[in-house]
Design an enzyme around this catalytic site. Structure first.
Site, PDB file in Angstrom:
ATOM      1  N   ASP A 122      -8.454  -3.606  -8.218  1.00 14.53           N
ATOM      2  CA  ASP A 122      -8.080  -2.545  -7.286  1.00 14.53           C
ATOM      3  C   ASP A 122      -8.551  -1.205  -7.831  1.00 14.53           C
ATOM      4  OD1 ASP A 122      -6.844  -0.666  -5.667  1.00 14.53           O
ATOM      5  OD2 ASP A 122      -4.990  -1.807  -5.483  1.00 14.53           O
ATOM      6  N   HIS A 173      -7.460  -4.327  -3.792  1.00  5.47           N
ATOM      7  CA  HIS A 173      -6.416  -3.670  -3.017  1.00  5.47           C
ATOM      8  C   HIS A 173      -6.262  -4.381  -1.675  1.00  5.47           C
ATOM      9  CE1 HIS A 173      -3.748  -0.273  -2.264  1.00  5.47           C
ATOM     10  NE2 HIS A 173      -4.178  -0.299  -1.011  1.00  5.47           N
ATOM     11  N   CYS A 175       0.868  -1.192   0.000  1.00  3.48           N
ATOM     12  CA  CYS A 175       0.000   0.000   0.000  1.00  3.48           C
ATOM     13  C   CYS A 175       0.902   1.239   0.000  1.00  3.48           C
ATOM     14  CB  CYS A 175      -0.947  -0.068   1.192  1.00  3.48           C
ATOM     15  SG  CYS A 175      -2.179   1.237   1.326  1.00  3.48           S
TER      16      CYS A 175
END
Length: 223
Positions: free
Chosen positions: A162, A193, A115
């Protein structure tokens, strides 16, 4: 041995870090957090890499704003993490990453991030020469950080579903590095994600296992 330690950056900032140093480790590895701090999940990630023989360190990148941040994955946790991240300049964060790398006493050091940490891993690979390999998991800021080529082999891991990193953004990265054989981009079908985090509802075991093996292969080859 697992322990919490203190690092000092070039601007004399003191930050915490989680360190797991197995006996007879042959290479170092910096693990970079999501926007949820060095929480139990990130510590577990470190432990798994340590079990593969790496001396691992994960710097607490939120310490410049608030110390001892360890968040969960509820919407309010995400908003809090985003708010903290917004208060830290990229340059300061990179200096924290550099301090973590310089703590590791090895000729070869890898970096992996998730991330926010995925984007930071890319920055570390392009803006420093400290790392011998980088694995960047779903770094949403990477498409806006394409001005510099990496100084080491890089893998990028994205989820097909995502919404924070659409496929056209991934194509932008591919176009920027289509002639650079040192950048490998992988997109995982039906993955969202955060597909590599068992604590999140978006965890995808098939995508995680494949991305993790590719990451381990990258480090085995280059560290």
């Amino acid at each position: 041995m697992k322990k919490d330690i203190q690092l000092t950056t070039s601007d004399q900032h003191s930050l915490n870090a989680y360190e797991h140093a197995p006996t007879n480790a042959l290479a170092g590895l910096v693990v970079l957090q999501e926007i949820f701090g060095v929480n139990p999940h990130i510590r577990q990630v470190c432990d798994k890499f340590a079990a593969q023989g790496y001396h691992v360190i994960s710097p607490a990148l939120f310490d410049r704003v608030e110390r001892n941040i360890s968040l969960g994955y509820e919407p309010e946790d995400m908003q809090r993490g985003l708010n903290i991240r917004a208060k830290i300049s990229p340059e300061k964060t990179l200096s924290d990453v550099i301090a973590a790398a310089e703590h590791l006493p090895y000729d070869k050091i890898g970096i992996v991030g998730y991330c926010w940490g995925g984007s930071l891993s890319w920055r570390a690979a392009t803006e420093t020469k400290l790392f011998s390999a980088a694995s960047c998991w779903y770094g949403a800021m990477i498409p806006s950080l394409l001005d510099h080529p990496p100084h080491c082999p890089v893998q990028m891991h994205f989820g097909e579903l995502d919404h924070s990193i659409p496929l056209d953004a991934i194509d932008k990265i591919r176009q920027a590095y289509k002639d650079n054989n040192g950048v490998d981009i992988y997109v995982y079908k039906n993955a969202e994600h955060g597909f590599g985090c068992q604590a999140r509802s978006s965890f995808n075991s098939e995508a995680y296992e494949l991305a993790q093996q590719r990451t381990l292969d990258l480090f085995a080859k280059n560290l």
